[in-house]
Design a protein around this motif. Structure first.
Motif, mmCIF file in Angstrom:
data_model
loop_
_atom_site.group_PDB
_atom_site.id
_atom_site.type_symbol
_atom_site.label_atom_id
_atom_site.label_comp_id
_atom_site.label_asym_id
_atom_site.label_seq_id
_atom_site.Cartn_x
_atom_site.Cartn_y
_atom_site.Cartn_z
ATOM 1 N N UNK A 1 27.231 80.203 42.299
ATOM 2 C CA UNK A 1 26.703 79.085 42.703
ATOM 3 C C UNK A 1 26.678 78.122 43.796
ATOM 4 N N UNK A 2 25.166 78.501 44.539
ATOM 5 C CA UNK A 2 25.369 76.586 45.240
ATOM 6 C C UNK A 2 24.789 75.308 44.371
ATOM 7 N N UNK A 3 26.028 74.173 44.331
ATOM 8 C CA UNK A 3 25.531 73.245 43.457
ATOM 9 C C UNK A 3 24.637 72.685 43.493
ATOM 10 N N UNK B 1 33.016 75.925 45.694
ATOM 11 C CA UNK B 1 33.231 74.662 45.841
ATOM 12 C C UNK B 1 32.931 74.199 47.184
ATOM 13 N N UNK B 2 32.544 72.825 47.421
ATOM 14 C CA UNK B 2 32.224 72.000 48.523
ATOM 15 C C UNK B 2 32.854 70.915 48.629
ATOM 16 N N UNK B 3 32.091 70.320 49.861
ATOM 17 C CA UNK B 3 32.236 68.495 50.277
ATOM 18 C C UNK B 3 31.271 68.416 48.364
ATOM 19 N N UNK C 1 28.695 76.080 53.514
ATOM 20 C CA UNK C 1 27.634 76.874 52.866
ATOM 21 C C UNK C 1 27.106 75.509 51.609
ATOM 22 N N UNK C 2 27.211 75.043 50.780
ATOM 23 C CA UNK C 2 26.451 73.869 49.982
ATOM 24 C C UNK C 2 26.203 72.774 50.725
ATOM 25 N N UNK D 1 17.912 79.394 41.480
ATOM 26 C CA UNK D 1 18.920 78.742 42.022
ATOM 27 C C UNK D 1 19.584 80.288 42.925
ATOM 28 N N UNK D 2 20.160 78.989 44.177
ATOM 29 C CA UNK D 2 20.851 79.953 45.376
ATOM 30 C C UNK D 2 22.511 80.670 44.637
#
Length: 279
Positions: A70-72, A272-274, A196-197, A179-180
């Motif tokens: 899932x994109x947060x 995981x994302x910045x 991506x996020x 959600x994405x």
């Protein structure tokens, strides 16, 4: 190779897609993403059958499609009244015996079943049908409408239940509709410099800053006033996945599994994302 993105063709998705359609970086994004638009249930089907790499899927679809992340912090949710997920009935809820459900819906179809069976205490039959209110109510006590058809529906003289409002009333929590989600297998083809996020969060943030422009454009499309559309996008839809929204999402999965409306949901897996700033 461009990532295939399946998006929903409803008004409530418009802010999420701003950078992809109107933003200064749209041309560059088009080099990395190929966008198609469809209804919620088809978004899920395209992700499931490997016709899309990224999709804004109905929350219910997460229980049936393996291998997703899932994109947060991005969602289509509602903290209370949503206005675009409606159960329209000829009789009070406790007398409903059969329901026609919008055939583009998955999550809302599960939600209306939980609402009627768990909260109201009735056990009606359900039949999927095209979202034409008069035809749906011809042979059914009630009809489930979602998205733009719900916003456009003429409901005078009927009992109208806003399902996000009802969920909040019975559970005290918001409701997350979509959600994405990204196919994990598709991540192998994503360049390390593509965050991506961040891309999807920034597109959402840019869209929320341009609600007047979106409202003007969609007013013509839907035959609704620009102020009504602005209010819907700013007051009824919540575009985040904060802790409260996640509580509501997990409770929906719990109830749906207990009532055998949906399979048990896997643990929520976030890409995981910045961390990026919000509005």
């Amino acid at each position: 190779m461009a990532l295939r993105v399946s998006a929903i063709s409803f008004l409530n998705t418009a802010p999420l897609m701003w950078d992809f359609e109107h933003g200064e970086t749209a041309a560059q994004l088009r080099e990395n993403f190929s966008i198609t638009y469809t209804v919620p249930s088809q978004c899920a089907e395209e992700l499931k059958t490997d016709l899309a790499d990224i999709g804004i899927i109905p929350a219910a679809a997460y229980t049936t499609i393996p291998g997703l992340t899932i994109i947060p912090d991005v969602a289509i949710a509602s903290k209370n009244v949503v206005r675009s997920i409606l159960l329209v009935s000829k009789v009070p809820a406790e007398r409903i015996r059969n329901v026609a459900t919008d055939d583009s819906s998955r999550t809302s179809a599960a939600l209306v079943e939980i609402f009627l069976r768990k909260f109201v205490g009735v056990n009606p039959g359900f039949r999927r049908q095209k979202a034409v209110l008069d035809e749906m109510l011809q042979w059914h006590d009630a009809a489930l409408l979602i998205g733009d058809p719900a916003l456009q529906a003429k409901t005078d003289g009927y009992y109208v239940y806003d399902l996000a409002e009802q969920w909040r009333r019975w559970t005290g929590r918001p409701f997350v509709f979509a959600f994405w989600a990204v196919r994990k297998a598709a991540l192998n083809s994503v360049s390390s410099d593509v965050n991506l996020p961040q891309i999807f969060q920034q597109s959402r943030d840019a869209g929320l800053k341009r609600i007047p422009e979106i409202a003007k454009e969609w007013s013509t499309r839907l035959g609704l006033s620009a102020p009504l559309i602005s209010a819907y996008l700013t007051e009824n839809i919540d575009y985040g996945l904060d802790a409260e929204n996640l509580e509501g999402l997990r409770l929906f999965y719990k109830y749906a599994a207990e009532m055998k409306v949906l399979p048990g949901a896997p643990e929520l897996d976030f890409l995981e994302h910045k961390v990026t700033s919000r509005l």
